[in-house]
Design a protein around this motif. Structure first.
Motif, PDB file in Angstrom:
ATOM      1  N   ASN A 166       0.840  -1.204   0.000  1.00  0.00           N
ATOM      2  CA  ASN A 166       0.000   0.000   0.000  1.00  0.00           C
ATOM      3  C   ASN A 166       0.874   1.253   0.000  1.00  0.00           C
ATOM      4  OD1 ASN A 166      -2.892  -1.226   0.695  1.00  0.00           O
ATOM      5  ND2 ASN A 166      -1.403  -2.205   2.060  1.00  0.00           N
ATOM      6  N   ASP A 219      -4.217   7.465   0.183  1.00  0.00           N
ATOM      7  CA  ASP A 219      -4.682   7.241   1.558  1.00  0.00           C
ATOM      8  C   ASP A 219      -4.361   5.848   2.069  1.00  0.00           C
ATOM      9  OD1 ASP A 219      -5.677   9.800   1.580  1.00  0.00           O
ATOM     10  OD2 ASP A 219      -7.728   9.192   1.037  1.00  0.00           O
ATOM     11  N   LEU A 220      -4.066   4.913   1.157  1.00  0.00           N
ATOM     12  CA  LEU A 220      -3.753   3.545   1.576  1.00  0.00           C
ATOM     13  C   LEU A 220      -2.532   3.508   2.496  1.00  0.00           C
ATOM     14  CD1 LEU A 220      -4.225   1.607  -1.791  1.00  0.00           C
ATOM     15  CD2 LEU A 220      -5.923   2.035  -0.011  1.00  0.00           C
ATOM     16  N   ARG A 221      -1.599   4.458   2.282  1.00  0.00           N
ATOM     17  CA  ARG A 221      -0.370   4.473   3.069  1.00  0.00           C
ATOM     18  C   ARG A 221      -0.623   4.755   4.540  1.00  0.00           C
ATOM     19  NH1 ARG A 221       3.018   8.747  -0.403  1.00  0.00           N
ATOM     20  NH2 ARG A 221       0.987   9.771  -0.172  1.00  0.00           N
ATOM     21  N   HIS A 228      -8.461  -6.984  -1.192  1.00  0.00           N
ATOM     22  CA  HIS A 228      -8.039  -5.585  -1.177  1.00  0.00           C
ATOM     23  C   HIS A 228      -6.647  -5.486  -0.553  1.00  0.00           C
ATOM     24  CE1 HIS A 228      -8.038  -1.257  -0.456  1.00  0.00           C
ATOM     25  NE2 HIS A 228      -9.078  -1.182  -1.274  1.00  0.00           N
ATOM     26  N   SER A 229      -5.836  -4.603  -1.087  1.00  0.00           N
ATOM     27  CA  SER A 229      -4.449  -4.482  -0.615  1.00  0.00           C
ATOM     28  C   SER A 229      -4.358  -4.115   0.861  1.00  0.00           C
ATOM     29  CB  SER A 229      -3.699  -3.442  -1.456  1.00  0.00           C
ATOM     30  OG  SER A 229      -4.316  -2.170  -1.347  1.00  0.00           O
ATOM     31  N   VAL A 230      -5.319  -3.349   1.368  1.00  0.00           N
ATOM     32  CA  VAL A 230      -5.310  -2.988   2.786  1.00  0.00           C
ATOM     33  C   VAL A 230      -5.505  -4.239   3.646  1.00  0.00           C
ATOM     34  CG1 VAL A 230      -6.583  -1.784   4.614  1.00  0.00           C
ATOM     35  CG2 VAL A 230      -6.064  -0.606   2.486  1.00  0.00           C
ATOM     36  N   PHE A 234      -7.992   5.648   8.938  1.00  0.00           N
ATOM     37  CA  PHE A 234      -9.007   5.745   7.877  1.00  0.00           C
ATOM     38  C   PHE A 234     -10.265   6.418   8.398  1.00  0.00           C
ATOM     39  CE2 PHE A 234      -6.648   1.744   6.644  1.00  0.00           C
ATOM     40  CZ  PHE A 234      -5.868   2.376   5.676  1.00  0.00           C
ATOM     41  N   LEU A 260     -12.261   1.679   3.453  1.00  0.00           N
ATOM     42  CA  LEU A 260     -10.916   1.285   3.856  1.00  0.00           C
ATOM     43  C   LEU A 260     -10.879   0.830   5.306  1.00  0.00           C
ATOM     44  CD1 LEU A 260      -8.696   4.038   2.157  1.00  0.00           C
ATOM     45  CD2 LEU A 260      -9.143   1.694   1.388  1.00  0.00           C
ATOM     46  N   SER A 266      -9.714  -2.824   6.532  1.00  0.00           N
ATOM     47  CA  SER A 266      -8.648  -2.968   7.528  1.00  0.00           C
ATOM     48  C   SER A 266      -9.133  -3.802   8.716  1.00  0.00           C
ATOM     49  CB  SER A 266      -8.169  -1.597   7.999  1.00  0.00           C
ATOM     50  OG  SER A 266      -9.189  -0.898   8.690  1.00  0.00           O
TER      51      SER A 266
END
Length: 452
Positions: free
Chosen positions: A134, A138-140, A353-355, A417, A423, A427
């Motif tokens: 990520n 905002d993913l970071r 999802h990557s998160v 988030f 997100l 998470s």
């Protein structure tokens, strides 16, 4: 007749004790906190995905307003829980941190180096794994989510293994989790703060200094620190820095020293007990109710009670009086309000999802890898020493237990988030699955370890 009444009273007390003894045992059992959190989380998940889903959402968003004149604080129930109740939780965490640095496992650098290095690895590697998946937008923001350890959940389920886990391992996990909590407080204060307002920060600083000054003056009444602590919380709430930081800072100001020397306490205690024994022996020869004390005996007991208050510092008394409320009330309420994830559509799509897999990878793989790798290097370099009666397989098992992020990770996710429900949901799914996988593997690894 008096003897019959006494015997009946004793039998009644014994019956009450037999009835309540299982509950006392359950309340004192080490796994209680973790089991309650697990049960409440299941309730929240079922509730959030039941036909009564709207009731659950309405429950979380009940608006509560507190006002004095023109001063108003108005928030939804979930924000009161996350900002106010969690400040009390972090206050207890702060008390535990202070105690550990003063007299616990972190007071000696030689003993503390091993869990400190392991905890650093257990924070850096999970954050790195999450960031690898990520790196955009905002993913970071979620990199801090897999860094946390839920000390209540991890220690609670570790207690289920009983004597199969040596005491040194339990101490290691406790110290590691406390260092994790220090890291979480630093991350929350430095990286999950959007806008800082100067005037409330200055006010918070003045209040904090006043509490330290009160400590130096010898003020030991909890009311002083409670009142100033509330004002400190309000100042942080208005400052932009998350209000839970105020709980840790307030804990650091609580007096931790005894007012009397231990030898003097023993001398005075023996003297008072002897005086009470002499007085009690005299009253036995006189027709006197055994269930009541004379004025002199009451005075002796009151003096003993004052002596106990002087020898026990407020740090100890506050920690032991608040901890049950945190374990059995605050954390279950937090879990009920935050663990209810509404799963809409395909669960596997959410997991892809990557998160989600960033969090799962950080908790399930990053924690044990980081804990083992950093502690192994520290031992080989001579910086630390492996705890007694432990082996490296057990350290890996503890690393998996450290991957039980749960409530702490959910709390960090709610900050990371804050403006994105999708997100946040992804998470939370990652946190639940990552924590469950970590707990399962950790239990298996330690369960089948041979006892030395």
């Amino acid at each position: 007749m008096e003897k019959i009444g006494t015997i009946a009273s004793i039998k009644k007390e014994a019956t009450i004790y037999k009835l309540t003894n299982p509950f006392r045992w359950f309340a004192k059992f080490g796994a209680t906190g973790g089991l309650i959190l697990f049960f409440i989380s299941i309730v929240a998940l079922v509730w959030a995905n039941s036909p009564y889903q709207n009731v659950y959402e309405d429950f979380k968003n009940i608006n509560l307003t507190f006002s004095i004149g023109s001063f108003v604080i108005s928030k939804g129930l979930i924000l009161w829980i996350n900002d106010a109740l969690m400040a009390i939780f972090f206050f207890v965490v702060g008390l535990e941190i202070k105690r550990e640095f003063l007299v616990g496992e972190l007071s000696d650098i030689r003993k503390a180096s091993f869990p400190i290095v392991a905890a650093i690895g257990g924070m850096l590697v999970p954050a790195l794994i999450y960031y690898l998946f990520n790196q955009e937008g905002d993913l970071r923001n979620g990199w801090g989510i897999p860094m946390a350890t839920d000390i209540a959940f991890a220690l609670g389920f570790l207690a289920l293994l009983g004597s199969r886990v040596p005491t040194s391992l339990k101490i290691f996990l406790t110290a590691l989790a406390i260092v994790d909590d220090i890291g979480a407080v630093i991350v929350i204060g430095l990286f999950y703060t959007e806008t800082i307002h100067l005037i409330p920060i200055v006010c918070a600083g003045c209040i904090f200094v006043s509490m330290i000054f009160g400590n130096r003056l010898g003020i030991r009444t909890p009311w002083f620190y409670l009142i100033f602590g509330i004002f400190l919380w309000i100042a942080f709430l208005k400052s932009g820095i998350h209000a839970t930081v105020s709980g840790v800072l307030a804990a650091f100001t609580i007096p931790s020293k005894s007012l009397v020397d231990g030898h003097l306490f023993v001398k005075e205690g023996k003297s008072l007990l002897n005086e009470f024994e002499v007085s009690f022996s005299k009253t036995k020869t006189i027709k006197h109710s055994q269930n009541s004390l004379t004025t002199k005996q009451e005075s002796i007991v009151a003096t003993m009670e004052t002596a106990c208050e002087y020898i026990l510092p407020p740090l100890y008394r506050l920690e032991h009086s608040i901890l049950p409320w945190v374990t059995f009330v605050i954390m279950p309420i937090f879990a009920l309000a935050n663990a209810g994830i509404t799963i809409e559509g395909d669960l596997f799509r959410s997991l892809s999802h990557s998160v989600s897999y960033g969090v799962i990878g950080g908790l399930f793989l990053g924690k044990p890898i980081g804990v083992f790798l950093f502690s192994f290097i520290a031992v080989k370099l001579g910086i630390s020493k492996l705890p007694e009666q432990t082996n490296w397989t057990q350290i890996i098992g503890i690393g998996f237990f450290a991957g039980v992020g749960f409530t702490m990770s959910i709390f960090v996710a709610s900050l990371a988030f804050l403006d994105s429900n999708s997100l946040l949901t992804n998470s939370k799914i990652g946190i639940l699955i990552g924590s469950l996988l970590s707990l399962t593997v950790g239990m298996i690894v330690l369960r089948f370890q041979k006892q030395k």
